[in-house]
Write a protein that holds these residues in place. Sequence first.
Motif, PDB file in Angstrom:
ATOM      1  N   LEU A 151       0.853  -1.190   0.000  1.00 30.34           N
ATOM      2  CA  LEU A 151       0.000   0.000   0.000  1.00 30.34           C
ATOM      3  C   LEU A 151       0.888   1.238   0.000  1.00 30.34           C
ATOM      4  O   LEU A 151       1.790   1.362   0.831  1.00 30.34           O
ATOM      5  N   LEU A 152       0.638   2.147  -0.913  1.00 33.18           N
ATOM      6  CA  LEU A 152       1.389   3.399  -0.999  1.00 33.18           C
ATOM      7  C   LEU A 152       0.452   4.559  -0.717  1.00 33.18           C
ATOM      8  O   LEU A 152      -0.684   4.573  -1.192  1.00 33.18           O
ATOM      9  N   TRP A 153       0.917   5.522   0.056  1.00 36.03           N
ATOM     10  CA  TRP A 153       0.169   6.762   0.248  1.00 36.03           C
ATOM     11  C   TRP A 153       1.140   7.875   0.574  1.00 36.03           C
ATOM     12  O   TRP A 153       2.306   7.635   0.865  1.00 36.03           O
ATOM     13  N   ARG A 154       0.637   9.087   0.475  1.00 39.14           N
ATOM     14  CA  ARG A 154       1.452  10.246   0.781  1.00 39.14           C
ATOM     15  C   ARG A 154       0.728  11.099   1.804  1.00 39.14           C
ATOM     16  O   ARG A 154      -0.471  11.345   1.683  1.00 39.14           O
ATOM     17  N   GLU A 155       1.468  11.591   2.791  1.00 38.93           N
ATOM     18  CA  GLU A 155       0.867  12.463   3.797  1.00 38.93           C
ATOM     19  C   GLU A 155       0.562  13.819   3.177  1.00 38.93           C
ATOM     20  O   GLU A 155       1.054  14.149   2.096  1.00 38.93           O
ATOM     21  N   ASP A 156      -0.227  14.622   3.869  1.00 36.82           N
ATOM     22  CA  ASP A 156      -0.612  15.934   3.353  1.00 36.82           C
ATOM     23  C   ASP A 156       0.586  16.873   3.285  1.00 36.82           C
ATOM     24  O   ASP A 156       1.498  16.808   4.115  1.00 36.82           O
ATOM     25  N   ASP A 157       0.560  17.775   2.280  1.00 32.32           N
ATOM     26  CA  ASP A 157       1.568  18.826   2.203  1.00 32.32           C
ATOM     27  C   ASP A 157       1.325  19.815   3.338  1.00 32.32           C
ATOM     28  O   ASP A 157       0.216  19.935   3.836  1.00 32.32           O
ATOM     29  N   TRP A 158       2.368  20.534   3.735  1.00 36.29           N
ATOM     30  CA  TRP A 158       2.219  21.514   4.813  1.00 36.29           C
ATOM     31  C   TRP A 158       3.206  22.641   4.621  1.00 36.29           C
ATOM     32  O   TRP A 158       4.114  22.559   3.808  1.00 36.29           O
ATOM     33  N   LYS A 159       2.990  23.705   5.357  1.00 36.77           N
ATOM     34  CA  LYS A 159       3.826  24.900   5.287  1.00 36.77           C
ATOM     35  C   LYS A 159       4.359  25.209   6.675  1.00 36.77           C
ATOM     36  O   LYS A 159       3.609  25.239   7.645  1.00 36.77           O
ATOM     37  N   LYS A 160       5.672  25.438   6.761  1.00 41.00           N
ATOM     38  CA  LYS A 160       6.308  25.805   8.017  1.00 41.00           C
ATOM     39  C   LYS A 160       6.452  27.321   8.024  1.00 41.00           C
ATOM     40  O   LYS A 160       6.932  27.902   7.055  1.00 41.00           O
ATOM     41  N   THR A 161       6.034  27.950   9.104  1.00 41.16           N
ATOM     42  CA  THR A 161       6.015  29.402   9.194  1.00 41.16           C
ATOM     43  C   THR A 161       6.872  29.869  10.365  1.00 41.16           C
ATOM     44  O   THR A 161       6.642  29.461  11.504  1.00 41.16           O
ATOM     45  N   TYR A 162       7.855  30.708  10.068  1.00 45.16           N
ATOM     46  CA  TYR A 162       8.686  31.322  11.101  1.00 45.16           C
ATOM     47  C   TYR A 162       8.161  32.734  11.338  1.00 45.16           C
ATOM     48  O   TYR A 162       8.130  33.546  10.423  1.00 45.16           O
TER      49      TYR A 162
END
Length: 173
Positions: free
Chosen positions: A110-121
């Motif tokens: 089974l292959l899946w990808r986690e959600d994209d995200w943005k890191k904010t400083y």
Amino acid sequence: MHLPAASVFSEPMKFMSRERTIMPSAPFERPPICFPDIQLQLIKLTPEQIEDIRNTGWLREAIFKTKPSTTKLEIRAILERVYGMHVESVHTINYLGVKRSVMTNRGRRLLWREDDWKKTYVMFKPMPGMQLPELMQPKDTRPVLEKLRAIMGAGKRAESATPPSRESARLTP
């Protein structure tokens, strides 16, 4: 058919919506309140940051995790207007979700990808009238750039101190 008196027609006619007569307006205009779908998740603080908060009650920089569609302006507006923070600057980095694979009991993968995200400083300004120790004063320095400038400056000084080479001596009359 009975017609109204002439005095009624002498006044200018006022056109008002029916809504205005039913619901009187407030004495002042309120700006609309918008609740955006923005999630700011604070990333775990380091022990040094926790110690700074305990000593001064203020943190210079915080790191948040948000959706990739969230803009810098939205993040600044949420922190300033909703939470009352004084934001100096906002920097963001987009990350792609990590790819994962798992083998099932039947031998399938089974292959899946986690959600994209943005890191904010987010860099905060000290509150007005807040006295900070000298170590916590906000600095507008960038250590890497300062090191590069020092190296480049030392290189320029070394070039000017070296005697002219043979090639430059031939070129000069």
